[in-house]
Structure formats: C-alpha cells, structure tokens
Design a protein around this motif. Structure first.
Motif, PDB file in Angstrom:
ATOM      1  N   PHE A  21       8.868  -6.271   1.586  1.00 19.03           N
ATOM      2  CA  PHE A  21       8.142  -7.365   0.934  1.00 19.03           C
ATOM      3  C   PHE A  21       6.646  -7.350   1.281  1.00 19.03           C
ATOM      4  N   ILE A  22       6.328  -7.565   2.552  1.00 17.06           N
ATOM      5  CA  ILE A  22       4.913  -7.672   2.935  1.00 17.06           C
ATOM      6  C   ILE A  22       4.237  -6.305   2.834  1.00 17.06           C
ATOM      7  N   GLY A  23       4.914  -5.257   3.320  1.00 18.94           N
ATOM      8  CA  GLY A  23       4.314  -3.923   3.307  1.00 18.94           C
ATOM      9  C   GLY A  23       3.975  -3.433   1.915  1.00 18.94           C
ATOM     10  N   PRO A  46      20.344  -4.449   5.744  1.00 14.28           N
ATOM     11  CA  PRO A  46      20.075  -5.228   4.535  1.00 14.28           C
ATOM     12  C   PRO A  46      18.607  -5.643   4.392  1.00 14.28           C
ATOM     13  N   TYR A  47      17.679  -4.813   4.892  1.00  8.52           N
ATOM     14  CA  TYR A  47      16.274  -5.220   4.845  1.00  8.52           C
ATOM     15  C   TYR A  47      15.740  -5.053   3.426  1.00  8.52           C
ATOM     16  N   GLY A  48      14.452  -5.418   3.273  1.00 12.56           N
ATOM     17  CA  GLY A  48      13.943  -5.606   1.911  1.00 12.56           C
ATOM     18  C   GLY A  48      13.385  -4.383   1.210  1.00 12.56           C
ATOM     19  N   TRP A  49      13.680  -3.172   1.701  1.00 14.37           N
ATOM     20  CA  TRP A  49      13.122  -1.976   1.053  1.00 14.37           C
ATOM     21  C   TRP A  49      13.622  -1.874  -0.386  1.00 14.37           C
ATOM     22  N   ALA A  66      11.016   7.517   7.074  1.00 12.69           N
ATOM     23  CA  ALA A  66      10.815   7.738   8.504  1.00 12.69           C
ATOM     24  C   ALA A  66      11.093   6.451   9.263  1.00 12.69           C
ATOM     25  N   ASP A  67      11.679   6.622  10.448  1.00  9.93           N
ATOM     26  CA  ASP A  67      12.071   5.482  11.276  1.00  9.93           C
ATOM     27  C   ASP A  67      11.058   5.333  12.413  1.00  9.93           C
ATOM     28  N   ILE A  68      10.635   4.106  12.688  1.00 12.76           N
ATOM     29  CA  ILE A  68       9.645   3.931  13.767  1.00 12.76           C
ATOM     30  C   ILE A  68      10.229   4.294  15.136  1.00 12.76           C
ATOM     31  N   ARG A  69      11.562   4.459  15.211  1.00 10.91           N
ATOM     32  CA  ARG A  69      12.170   4.863  16.484  1.00 10.91           C
ATOM     33  C   ARG A  69      12.154   6.379  16.686  1.00 10.91           C
ATOM     34  N   ALA A  88       7.262  -2.625   9.860  1.00 12.14           N
ATOM     35  CA  ALA A  88       8.693  -2.277   9.968  1.00 12.14           C
ATOM     36  C   ALA A  88       9.357  -3.162  11.013  1.00 12.14           C
ATOM     37  N   ALA A  89      10.510  -3.701  10.695  1.00 13.99           N
ATOM     38  CA  ALA A  89      11.211  -4.544  11.667  1.00 13.99           C
ATOM     39  C   ALA A  89      12.632  -4.838  11.226  1.00 13.99           C
ATOM     40  N   GLN A  90      13.463  -5.173  12.206  1.00 15.84           N
ATOM     41  CA  GLN A  90      14.713  -5.886  11.965  1.00 15.84           C
ATOM     42  C   GLN A  90      14.231  -7.312  11.729  1.00 15.84           C
ATOM     43  N   TYR A 129      -0.452  -5.687  13.630  1.00 26.22           N
ATOM     44  CA  TYR A 129       0.979  -5.939  13.821  1.00 26.22           C
ATOM     45  C   TYR A 129       1.386  -7.202  13.060  1.00 26.22           C
ATOM     46  N   ALA A 130       2.509  -7.107  12.347  1.00 22.80           N
ATOM     47  CA  ALA A 130       3.035  -8.271  11.630  1.00 22.80           C
ATOM     48  C   ALA A 130       3.890  -9.106  12.576  1.00 22.80           C
ATOM     49  N   GLY A 131       3.261  -9.991  13.321  1.00 24.39           N
ATOM     50  CA  GLY A 131       3.988 -10.913  14.200  1.00 24.39           C
ATOM     51  C   GLY A 131       4.560 -12.068  13.389  1.00 24.39           C
ATOM     52  N   ILE A 155      16.684 -14.118  19.512  1.00 29.88           N
ATOM     53  CA  ILE A 155      16.352 -12.788  20.041  1.00 29.88           C
ATOM     54  C   ILE A 155      15.267 -12.127  19.186  1.00 29.88           C
ATOM     55  N   TYR A 156      15.318 -12.356  17.869  1.00 25.44           N
ATOM     56  CA  TYR A 156      14.268 -11.832  16.985  1.00 25.44           C
ATOM     57  C   TYR A 156      12.898 -12.318  17.453  1.00 25.44           C
ATOM     58  N   GLY A 157      12.771 -13.639  17.673  1.00 26.66           N
ATOM     59  CA  GLY A 157      11.489 -14.205  18.103  1.00 26.66           C
ATOM     60  C   GLY A 157      11.062 -13.650  19.463  1.00 26.66           C
ATOM     61  N   ILE A 183       2.708 -14.427  11.385  1.00 28.01           N
ATOM     62  CA  ILE A 183       2.889 -14.778   9.974  1.00 28.01           C
ATOM     63  C   ILE A 183       3.893 -15.923   9.864  1.00 28.01           C
ATOM     64  N   ASN A 184       3.565 -16.826   8.954  1.00 25.58           N
ATOM     65  CA  ASN A 184       4.396 -17.990   8.685  1.00 25.58           C
ATOM     66  C   ASN A 184       5.528 -17.636   7.728  1.00 25.58           C
ATOM     67  N   ASN A 185       6.283 -18.642   7.310  1.00 25.45           N
ATOM     68  CA  ASN A 185       7.247 -18.429   6.217  1.00 25.45           C
ATOM     69  C   ASN A 185       6.456 -17.982   5.000  1.00 25.45           C
ATOM     70  N   THR A 186       6.821 -16.827   4.464  1.00 30.63           N
ATOM     71  CA  THR A 186       6.046 -16.265   3.358  1.00 30.63           C
ATOM     72  C   THR A 186       6.949 -16.115   2.136  1.00 30.63           C
ATOM     73  N   TYR A 187       6.397 -16.394   0.965  1.00 27.88           N
ATOM     74  CA  TYR A 187       7.171 -16.260  -0.267  1.00 27.88           C
ATOM     75  C   TYR A 187       6.295 -15.545  -1.298  1.00 27.88           C
TER      76      TYR A 187
HETATM   77  N1  LIG Z   1       8.565 -12.449   5.277  1.00 28.10           N
HETATM   78  C1  LIG Z   1       8.228 -13.366   6.179  1.00 28.10           C
HETATM   79  O1  LIG Z   1       8.285 -14.586   5.908  1.00 28.10           O
HETATM   80  C2  LIG Z   1       7.745 -12.929   7.540  1.00 28.10           C
HETATM   81  C3  LIG Z   1       7.314 -13.930   8.422  1.00 28.10           C
HETATM   82  C4  LIG Z   1       6.863 -13.560   9.671  1.00 28.10           C
HETATM   83  C5  LIG Z   1       6.813 -12.217  10.032  1.00 28.10           C
HETATM   84  N2  LIG Z   1       7.242 -11.265   9.176  1.00 28.10           N
HETATM   85  C6  LIG Z   1       7.173  -9.856   9.637  1.00 28.10           C
HETATM   86  O2  LIG Z   1       6.585  -9.083   8.608  1.00 28.10           O
HETATM   87  C7  LIG Z   1       7.142  -7.757   8.652  1.00 28.10           C
HETATM   88  C8  LIG Z   1       7.648  -7.381   7.272  1.00 28.10           C
HETATM   89  O3  LIG Z   1       8.690  -8.293   6.902  1.00 28.10           O
HETATM   90  P1  LIG Z   1       9.194  -8.402   5.403  1.00 28.10           P
HETATM   91  O4  LIG Z   1       9.404  -9.828   5.109  1.00 28.10           O
HETATM   92  O5  LIG Z   1       8.316  -7.577   4.532  1.00 28.10           O
HETATM   93  O6  LIG Z   1      10.633  -7.737   5.534  1.00 28.10           O
HETATM   94  P2  LIG Z   1      11.315  -6.612   4.615  1.00 28.10           P
HETATM   95  O7  LIG Z   1      12.744  -6.494   5.067  1.00 28.10           O
HETATM   96  O8  LIG Z   1      11.068  -6.880   3.191  1.00 28.10           O
HETATM   97  O9  LIG Z   1      10.528  -5.293   5.044  1.00 28.10           O
HETATM   98  C9  LIG Z   1      10.782  -4.638   6.257  1.00 28.10           C
HETATM   99  C10 LIG Z   1      10.848  -3.140   5.970  1.00 28.10           C
HETATM  100  O10 LIG Z   1      10.948  -2.448   7.213  1.00 28.10           O
HETATM  101  C11 LIG Z   1      11.851  -1.360   7.020  1.00 28.10           C
HETATM  102  N3  LIG Z   1      12.390  -1.019   8.310  1.00 28.10           N
HETATM  103  C12 LIG Z   1      13.298  -1.706   9.054  1.00 28.10           C
HETATM  104  N4  LIG Z   1      13.542  -1.051  10.185  1.00 28.10           N
HETATM  105  C13 LIG Z   1      12.784   0.072  10.176  1.00 28.10           C
HETATM  106  C14 LIG Z   1      12.596   1.135  11.089  1.00 28.10           C
HETATM  107  N5  LIG Z   1      13.298   1.199  12.223  1.00 28.10           N
HETATM  108  N6  LIG Z   1      11.723   2.115  10.783  1.00 28.10           N
HETATM  109  C15 LIG Z   1      11.019   2.072   9.597  1.00 28.10           C
HETATM  110  N7  LIG Z   1      11.186   1.088   8.683  1.00 28.10           N
HETATM  111  C16 LIG Z   1      12.051   0.102   8.986  1.00 28.10           C
HETATM  112  C17 LIG Z   1      12.901  -1.873   6.049  1.00 28.10           C
HETATM  113  O11 LIG Z   1      13.598  -0.814   5.404  1.00 28.10           O
HETATM  114  C18 LIG Z   1      12.058  -2.738   5.109  1.00 28.10           C
HETATM  115  O12 LIG Z   1      11.627  -1.997   3.986  1.00 28.10           O
HETATM  116  C19 LIG Z   1       8.209  -7.777   9.731  1.00 28.10           C
HETATM  117  O13 LIG Z   1       7.655  -7.260  10.913  1.00 28.10           O
HETATM  118  C20 LIG Z   1       8.538  -9.241   9.907  1.00 28.10           C
HETATM  119  O14 LIG Z   1       8.979  -9.518  11.213  1.00 28.10           O
HETATM  120  C21 LIG Z   1       7.714 -11.595   7.936  1.00 28.10           C
END
Ligand SMILES: NC(=O)c1ccc[n+]([C@@H]2O[C@H](COP(=O)([O-])OP(=O)(O)OC[C@H]3O[C@@H](n4cnc5c(N)ncnc54)[C@H](O)[C@@H]3O)[C@@H](O)[C@H]2O)c1
Length: 331
Positions: A21-23, A46-49, A66-69, A88-90, A129-131, A155-157, A183-187
C-alpha cells in the motif's frame, strides 16, 4: 506553511515492501518527481503486495522479488542507492500476537539485515523508516507529541519500536543518515481489501461499497486520527531529502480527532451504501485496544514544512472512486 515536493531527477530510490500500500503509492510519487525507482518485495501473504499497485508505472520501475531477511539480496538491492524507503514489514497487530516469532524475524531481524547491508554497501544512502503510531500504545495525554512515552500494547508495536531504534542507532553510531516517521492510521488507493487483519478503514470501504454491514466493536466512541495516503507519501519524501531529519523520529497526524463511529458513518455516507451494527469487543482485539488516539504533527510541520493537505471527505471521495473502478484487482 504550504510545501511542494522537491524534484529527485536521476536519484536512485529503493523501496522495500514497494508492492504494498504505502510503498507502491510512494513509487508513483517518486516516479512523478523524476526518481529512478527500484522495488524489493518478498510478496508474502496475507500482506498487501499486488502487482496491480504498480500497473501504471511498471515500465518505469524495476522490481526484484527479495526478502529483507536475505543478506545477499539486500546487499545487491542497496548498492548505489541514494534513498532507501523501508516499508517492508509484518503488518498485522493480531498476527504479531499469534505468531510473535514471525514478527520478530521480519520486523527486527529483517530490518537489521537491511541496515547491515547499508553499513557495508551503501553508507551514503539516506534511509526513511515507516514507523507506526502502534509504537506508542495508550496515550497519557492528548494530543501526544514526540516527548510522549512509548508503551506498545502488542508485539507488532514493540518490534516496530525496536526497529526504529536500530535505524537511529545506525545514524548515531555509523553516520548512516536515517529517520523514522510514526505513521498514523492510513487509508486510500492501493490498500489490500481482501481481509480485515489491518487497514481497517479500507476494509470498511469495501463492506460499504458492497452494501454490507460494518461491525463496530464496543460503542465506537474511541477517537482516532486518519491520514490520507498521499499526505503520508509526501511526508516520507520530505523527510528523505532533509538533513534536519537525520537521527530523529516524527509523528504524523491529521489535525482531525474523530470518533471511530463517526469515521464509520463518513465511510457509509461517502459510499452511499452499507450499514453498521454495534457488537461486543472480541477478546483478542480488546486485549490490545489502545483507547483514544490523537497526535500533534507540529514537529514535522516546524522542521520539514509538512502538513496534511487532504480532508477526510476529499480522501474518501478519491479512495471510493478508485475502488469503484478497480475493485476486481483488490477483492
Ligand atoms: N497502512 C498503515 O496504516 C500503516 C500505519 C503505520 C505504519 N505502517 C507501516 O508502513 C509500512 C508499509 O505498510 P503497508 O500498509 O503498505 O502494508 P502492506 O502489507 O500493504 O505492504 C507491506 C509490503 O511489505 C512486503 N513484505 C512483507 N515482509 C517482507 C519481507 N520480509 N521482505 C520484503 N518485503 C516484505 C509485503 O509483501 C507487502 O507488499 C509497514 O512498515 C507498516 O508497519 C503502515
């Protein structure tokens, strides 16, 4: 203070989690201001890719699965980059409680792998960094500012908090310029709408567009702060190109404290369909609920010139128009 985004012609930008979403929205904005954009995303469910997220710009960005790990993959990805937007995040609060080890693996170890890759191969790159607001937990005063103590309730926080500190340690210890935006709740456009695990407002938009009932836990009187996606992306770009932001974190807010219930009513009104019903809190949600949440964005306004430009009504109108047209790609 009105701001305009800088041109980043020819600047190389890596976005981790850039299909999400954000990326992906960041990728659109960076392409529009002339940057050369690379996306690294592990495409984990189930992330948002979603490849639909980069449909319009697919010929103007490069993508690597590619995985950040993955140390080797991150070494290759960061080389030669001017800016790294680390998205990138869980991202599920609930999943971080049922599978805390996956959360620590991605949100702590993964971020350290990326930072080590920067230290070895890209120490001139600036990292954003997307905190998350989730790092702060329940508020002791409102609106909260950057002096507010952090007491994450899940645990996420907690792990997002640790990863923010890793970035700031690499800034202070190694001089690798890094900043964090909480980052706040984003839509908005390009958020996943397949499930309710996170991105709750977008999930509600889907339910409303389908004429379905939205379940509101408790009485819905807790307040929240919602930012429209373009405003968040702008803040990340301003933070990237500013030297003032190095080694610091900033809260993003909307200036509009709104009851959860009123957000739901706004969604139903903007969609022109849907309904709501009050239901008791499920135990797993209640355990991590933070109560009222509202922050001030004065620090980022004063230091970087950012402020939210999009009202809730306007953001909802744009978001709903997008999903009406492209729902096949999102649910
Ligand atoms: N959307 C919000 O409201 C919100 C609020 C606060 C912070 N954030 C932060 O913003 C960032 C993006 O969130 P988003 O809402 O776009 O989520 P999202 O799920 O849409 O995007 C996250 C992306 O990261 C990828 N990803 C997950 N694990 C990965 C890994 N190990 N290596 C590489 N890629 C990986 C996923 O496939 C996904 O495409 C996150 O760090 C999240 O914590 C989002």
């Amino acid at each position: 203070m009105a701001y305009s985004l800088p041109r980043l012609d020819g600047k190389r930008c890596l976005i981790t989690g850039g299909l999400g979403f954000i990326g992906s929205n960041l990728a659109h904005s960076l392409v529009a201001i002339g940057a050369e954009v690379s996306i690294a995303d592990a495409c984990i469910d189930p992330y948002g890719w979603n490849f639909a997220n980069i449909r319009e710009i697919k010929d103007r960005v490069s993508f690597t699965k590619a995985d950040i790990r993955d140390e080797k993959a991150m070494a290759a990805a960061v080389k030669g980059q001017d800016f790294i937007f680390n998205c990138a995040a869980q991202v599920s609060h609930i999943d971080s409680m049922t599978d805390p080890f996956l959360d620590v693996d991605i949100n702590c170890r993964g971020n350290l792998v990326l930072l080590e890759a920067c230290r070895r191969h890209a120490d001139k790159a600036k990292i954003v960094y997307a905190g998350t607001r989730g790092q702060m937990g329940s508020l002791h005063y409102s609106p909260a500012d950057e002096e507010h103590p952090d007491n994450p309730t899940d645990i996420y926080g907690a792990n997002k908090w640790a990863a923010e500190k890793y970035h700031l340690v690499y800034n202070s210890a190694y001089g690798i310029r890094a900043t964090s935006l909480r980052i706040n709740n984003t839509y908005g456009e390009r958020n996943q709408m397949r499930h309710a695990k996170y991105g709750i407002m977008n999930w509600f938009i889907r339910l409303a567009l389908e004429g379905k009932e939205i379940q509101v836990f408790g009485d819905g009187s807790q307040t929240r702060d919602y930012n429209y996606i373009t405003d968040v992306v702008d803040a990340m770009i301003l933070a990237a190109q500013s030297e003032k932001s190095n080694g610091k974190y900033y809260l993003l807010g909307s200036g509009n404290e709104i009851k959860f219930m009123d957000m739901v009513k706004s969604v139903i009104k903007a969609a022109g369909s849907g309904s709501y019903k009050l239901v008791p809190w499920p135990a797993d949600r209640k355990a991590i609920e933070i109560g009222n949440f509202f922050v001030t964005y004065e620090k980022i306004r004063d230091e970087l010139g950012w402020e939210p430009k999009t009202s809730l009504d306007e953001g909802l109108r744009k978001t709903i128009a997008f999903y009406r047209e492209r729902k096949k790609e999102y649910w």
